[in-house]
Design an enzyme around this catalytic site. Structure first.
Site, PDB file in Angstrom:
ATOM      1  N   THR A 131       0.824  -1.207   0.000  1.00 49.25           N
ATOM      2  CA  THR A 131       0.000   0.000   0.000  1.00 49.25           C
ATOM      3  C   THR A 131       0.860   1.258   0.000  1.00 49.25           C
ATOM      4  OG1 THR A 131      -1.433   1.301   1.473  1.00 49.25           O
ATOM      5  CG2 THR A 131      -0.091  -0.356   2.520  1.00 49.25           C
ATOM      6  N   ASP A 132       0.278   2.355  -0.472  1.00 47.14           N
ATOM      7  CA  ASP A 132       0.999   3.642  -0.417  1.00 47.14           C
ATOM      8  C   ASP A 132       1.093   4.160   1.023  1.00 47.14           C
ATOM      9  OD1 ASP A 132      -1.675   4.349  -0.015  1.00 47.14           O
ATOM     10  OD2 ASP A 132      -1.693   5.943  -1.523  1.00 47.14           O
ATOM     11  N   GLU A 133       0.313   3.559   1.945  1.00 58.61           N
ATOM     12  CA  GLU A 133       0.284   4.075   3.318  1.00 58.61           C
ATOM     13  C   GLU A 133       1.625   3.884   4.036  1.00 58.61           C
ATOM     14  OE1 GLU A 133      -3.415   3.359   5.417  1.00 58.61           O
ATOM     15  OE2 GLU A 133      -4.507   3.185   3.537  1.00 58.61           O
ATOM     16  N   TYR A 156      -1.728  -0.416  10.996  1.00 60.38           N
ATOM     17  CA  TYR A 156      -1.873  -1.109   9.703  1.00 60.38           C
ATOM     18  C   TYR A 156      -0.662  -0.840   8.813  1.00 60.38           C
ATOM     19  CZ  TYR A 156      -3.242  -1.584   4.765  1.00 60.38           C
ATOM     20  OH  TYR A 156      -3.250  -1.882   3.423  1.00 60.38           O
ATOM     21  N   LYS A 160       2.334  -3.289   7.356  1.00 55.79           N
ATOM     22  CA  LYS A 160       2.589  -3.465   5.924  1.00 55.79           C
ATOM     23  C   LYS A 160       4.035  -3.060   5.590  1.00 55.79           C
ATOM     24  CE  LYS A 160       0.230  -4.570   2.964  1.00 55.79           C
ATOM     25  NZ  LYS A 160      -0.147  -5.901   2.390  1.00 55.79           N
TER      26      LYS A 160
HETATM   27  P1  NAD Z   1      -9.515  -7.377   2.327  1.00 50.57           P
HETATM   28  O1  NAD Z   1      -9.495  -7.082   3.779  1.00 50.57           O
HETATM   29  O2  NAD Z   1     -10.735  -7.106   1.531  1.00 50.57           O
HETATM   30  O3  NAD Z   1      -9.150  -8.912   2.080  1.00 50.57           O
HETATM   31  C1  NAD Z   1      -8.132  -9.565   2.772  1.00 50.57           C
HETATM   32  C2  NAD Z   1      -8.265 -11.055   2.514  1.00 50.57           C
HETATM   33  O4  NAD Z   1      -7.203 -11.716   3.214  1.00 50.57           O
HETATM   34  C3  NAD Z   1      -9.575 -11.649   3.035  1.00 50.57           C
HETATM   35  O5  NAD Z   1     -10.116 -12.520   2.090  1.00 50.57           O
HETATM   36  C4  NAD Z   1      -9.150 -12.399   4.299  1.00 50.57           C
HETATM   37  O6  NAD Z   1      -9.974 -13.523   4.570  1.00 50.57           O
HETATM   38  C5  NAD Z   1      -7.737 -12.817   3.923  1.00 50.57           C
HETATM   39  N1  NAD Z   1      -6.904 -13.051   5.115  1.00 50.57           N
HETATM   40  C6  NAD Z   1      -6.761 -12.243   6.197  1.00 50.57           C
HETATM   41  N2  NAD Z   1      -5.926 -12.801   7.087  1.00 50.57           N
HETATM   42  C7  NAD Z   1      -5.512 -13.984   6.540  1.00 50.57           C
HETATM   43  C8  NAD Z   1      -4.625 -15.000   6.971  1.00 50.57           C
HETATM   44  N3  NAD Z   1      -4.013 -14.928   8.157  1.00 50.57           N
HETATM   45  N4  NAD Z   1      -4.434 -16.063   6.152  1.00 50.57           N
HETATM   46  C9  NAD Z   1      -5.049 -16.153   4.958  1.00 50.57           C
HETATM   47  N5  NAD Z   1      -5.909 -15.220   4.513  1.00 50.57           N
HETATM   48  C10 NAD Z   1      -6.132 -14.140   5.298  1.00 50.57           C
HETATM   49  O7  NAD Z   1      -8.258  -6.585   1.728  1.00 50.57           O
HETATM   50  P2  NAD Z   1      -8.079  -5.841   0.327  1.00 50.57           P
HETATM   51  O8  NAD Z   1      -8.597  -4.478   0.444  1.00 50.57           O
HETATM   52  O9  NAD Z   1      -8.545  -6.731  -0.763  1.00 50.57           O
HETATM   53  O10 NAD Z   1      -6.486  -5.740   0.282  1.00 50.57           O
HETATM   54  C11 NAD Z   1      -5.706  -6.804  -0.257  1.00 50.57           C
HETATM   55  C12 NAD Z   1      -4.236  -6.428  -0.207  1.00 50.57           C
HETATM   56  O11 NAD Z   1      -4.011  -5.217  -0.932  1.00 50.57           O
HETATM   57  C13 NAD Z   1      -3.723  -6.168   1.216  1.00 50.57           C
HETATM   58  O12 NAD Z   1      -2.431  -6.692   1.315  1.00 50.57           O
HETATM   59  C14 NAD Z   1      -3.717  -4.652   1.332  1.00 50.57           C
HETATM   60  O13 NAD Z   1      -2.717  -4.221   2.237  1.00 50.57           O
HETATM   61  C15 NAD Z   1      -3.385  -4.249  -0.099  1.00 50.57           C
HETATM   62  N6  NAD Z   1      -3.900  -2.934  -0.519  1.00 50.57           N
HETATM   63  C16 NAD Z   1      -5.210  -2.596  -0.330  1.00 50.57           C
HETATM   64  C17 NAD Z   1      -5.669  -1.354  -0.761  1.00 50.57           C
HETATM   65  C18 NAD Z   1      -7.122  -0.963  -0.617  1.00 50.57           C
HETATM   66  O14 NAD Z   1      -7.476   0.187  -0.902  1.00 50.57           O
HETATM   67  N7  NAD Z   1      -8.011  -1.841  -0.209  1.00 50.57           N
HETATM   68  C19 NAD Z   1      -4.793  -0.456  -1.372  1.00 50.57           C
HETATM   69  C20 NAD Z   1      -3.447  -0.836  -1.546  1.00 50.57           C
HETATM   70  C21 NAD Z   1      -3.013  -2.078  -1.128  1.00 50.57           C
HETATM   71  P1  TYD Z   2     -10.780   4.045   4.472  1.00 47.23           P
HETATM   72  O1  TYD Z   2     -11.735   3.615   3.393  1.00 47.23           O
HETATM   73  O2  TYD Z   2     -10.869   3.411   5.809  1.00 47.23           O
HETATM   74  O3  TYD Z   2      -9.310   3.876   3.836  1.00 47.23           O
HETATM   75  P2  TYD Z   2      -7.863   4.389   4.422  1.00 47.23           P
HETATM   76  O4  TYD Z   2      -8.016   4.793   5.842  1.00 47.23           O
HETATM   77  O5  TYD Z   2      -7.016   3.187   4.267  1.00 47.23           O
HETATM   78  O6  TYD Z   2      -7.461   5.525   3.530  1.00 47.23           O
HETATM   79  O7  TYD Z   2     -10.933   5.608   4.675  1.00 47.23           O
HETATM   80  C1  TYD Z   2     -10.780   6.522   3.584  1.00 47.23           C
HETATM   81  C2  TYD Z   2     -10.853   7.924   4.165  1.00 47.23           C
HETATM   82  O8  TYD Z   2     -12.189   8.143   4.665  1.00 47.23           O
HETATM   83  C3  TYD Z   2      -9.927   8.141   5.368  1.00 47.23           C
HETATM   84  O9  TYD Z   2      -9.408   9.464   5.329  1.00 47.23           O
HETATM   85  C4  TYD Z   2     -10.836   7.970   6.569  1.00 47.23           C
HETATM   86  C5  TYD Z   2     -12.188   8.463   6.058  1.00 47.23           C
HETATM   87  N1  TYD Z   2     -13.372   7.809   6.684  1.00 47.23           N
HETATM   88  C6  TYD Z   2     -14.381   8.593   7.242  1.00 47.23           C
HETATM   89  O10 TYD Z   2     -14.331   9.843   7.230  1.00 47.23           O
HETATM   90  N2  TYD Z   2     -15.442   7.960   7.823  1.00 47.23           N
HETATM   91  C7  TYD Z   2     -15.550   6.601   7.870  1.00 47.23           C
HETATM   92  O11 TYD Z   2     -16.544   6.065   8.445  1.00 47.23           O
HETATM   93  C8  TYD Z   2     -14.519   5.816   7.277  1.00 47.23           C
HETATM   94  C9  TYD Z   2     -14.581   4.307   7.294  1.00 47.23           C
HETATM   95  C10 TYD Z   2     -13.444   6.467   6.680  1.00 47.23           C
END
Ligand code: NAD
Ligand code: TYD
Length: 350
Positions: A131-133, A156, A160
């Site tokens: 992630t970019d975070e 988080y 990561k």
């Molecule tokens: P998500 O939370 O929707 O899905 C995570 C999946 O991992 C789920 O299916 C869960 O059951 C599985 N999981 C969790 N713990 C596990 C374990 N111990 N063993 C096996 N499986 C396990 O997450 P997402 O949003 O799809 O993100 C997927 C990846 O992409 C993550 O690594 C996250 O850091 C990265 N990512 C997400 C975003 C975003 O905006 N969602 C952006 C950049 C990077």
């Molecule tokens: P989120 O979807 O949790 O992603 P991330 O924290 O990884 O960026 O949140 C996106 C943005 O929205 C973040 O600045 C937090 C804000 N947010 C709210 O204002 N209210 C909410 O209930 C949630 C879940 C997020």
């Protein structure tokens, strides 16, 4: 021919990646290892579950024996690692779970890849999705580049960041062939309704308050999930070993502006009077340590690998809203159990 282990394939992004790979590459064997936490949902994968090149295994990436068995049985030659705990708010209440899955889980997988592949790293790849975070929080200017120093600020992103360091350490120390990509915020179908966009779509639909943290001025850089999946496809096939690629659509939005776009689209789709949904906006206590701004410079992946996003934000939001409105059953099924429990606690509804 590849035998690919995709972890976290029942989650939001993972399910899009699994579907893309299973359909596009019938000669590849795809093994999806997922623990099915609250965020994992096999319904996300219904349309490919009976494909002959797809296997699902329920299991924990931290389980050393299980990983060993999978690598041996399926002759795994590549890993696309997405499994993680992914929600910042949950990491604030339970950082240990994030360290366990995101750090230890990644280490277990890396070690298994190293052990199973021995010294023959030919045609092997460990692809870590991040992630970019990990870069922390930006001020008003600047963009995250691949060489921006790590400065994670939430449990988080700290977990990561740590996993990214382990991946690079395995490349440096053991020459394990790795590649990493760091992506901005994703949105689109099948995202669990605890993250901003699906949570707010669901709340607007049900006339529930829209809890905006702080003043809603935090900035995120949004990318449609299928564009992230297509970037993962390109990095998997074309990415240079040992390299990092930042993925994003140069698409920065203040939260409050995202929310206003959502409200407008929802009013239109639900035939509500214009301005109705905006009345649900409720400013609530800010998230602890809330990162102010994320913004990705994705020049490297577009110049070197030719990737670019396909959708404009408003178009992507409309597609996403249409999907959530058309998939009531999916939404109702995930909004039970653990999610309700979490929601009530997070927003002090009890
Ligand atoms: P998500 O939370 O929707 O899905 C995570 C999946 O991992 C789920 O299916 C869960 O059951 C599985 N999981 C969790 N713990 C596990 C374990 N111990 N063993 C096996 N499986 C396990 O997450 P997402 O949003 O799809 O993100 C997927 C990846 O992409 C993550 O690594 C996250 O850091 C990265 N990512 C997400 C975003 C975003 O905006 N969602 C952006 C950049 C990077
Ligand atoms: P989120 O979807 O949790 O992603 P991330 O924290 O990884 O960026 O949140 C996106 C943005 O929205 C973040 O600045 C937090 C804000 N947010 C709210 O204002 N209210 C909410 O209930 C949630 C879940 C997020």
């Amino acid at each position: 021919m590849r035998n690919i282990l995709i972890t976290g394939g029942a989650g939001f992004i993972g399910s899009h990646v699994v579907k893309l790979f299973v359909k596009k590459y019938p000669d590849y064997k795809i093994v999806n290892l997922d623990k099915l936490t609250y965020a994992g949902n096999l319904e996300n994968l219904r349309d490919i579950e009976s494909y002959p090149n797809y296997t699902f295994i329920k299991g924990d990436i931290c389980d050393i024996e299980k990983n060993k068995e999978i690598f041996t049985k399926y002759k795994i030659d590549s890993v696309v690692h997405l499994a993680a705990e992914s929600h910042v708010d949950r990491s604030i209440s339970n950082p240990f779970e994030f360290a366990q899955t995101n750090i230890i889980g990644t280490l277990v997988l890396l070690n298994q890849a190293k052990e199973s592949w021995g010294k023959d790293f030919n045609n092997k790849l460990f692809y870590h999705i991040s992630t970019d975070e990990v870069y922390g929080s930006l001020g008003e200017t600047g963009l995250f580049k691949e060489d921006t120093p790590y400065d994670p600020k939430s449990p988080y992103s700290a977990a990561k960041a740590s996993s990214d360091h382990f991946v690079r350490a395995f490349n440096n120390t053991y020459r394990l062939p790795i590649v990493i990509s760091n992506c901005s915020n994703n949105y689109g179908p099948y995202q669990f309704p605890e993250k901003l966009i699906p949570l707010f779509i669901n709340n607007i639909k049900n006339h529930k308050p829209l809890p905006v943290y702080g003043k809603g001025e935090n900035i995120r850089d949004w990318l449609y999930v299928e564009d992230h999946a297509s970037a993962i496809d390109i990095v998997f096939h074309e990415g240079k070993i040992g390299e990092t690629y930042n993925i994003g659509g140069f698409n920065e939005w203040k939260n409050i502006d995202v929310i206003k776009v959502l409200c407008k689209v929802m009013d239109k789709k639900l035939n509500r009077e214009s301005g109705q949904s905006e009345k649900l906006i409720t400013f609530v206590k800010d998230r602890a340590g809330h990162d102010m701004r994320y913004a990705i410079d994705s020049t490297k992946i577009s110049k070197e690998l030719g990737w670019k996003p396909s959708l404009q934000f408003e178009e992507g939001i409309e597609k996403t809203v249409d999907w959530y409105l058309a998939n009531k059953k999916w939404l109702n099924n995930v909004i039970s159990g653990d999610y309700l429990e979490y929601y009530n606690k997070q927003y002090n509804l009890r």
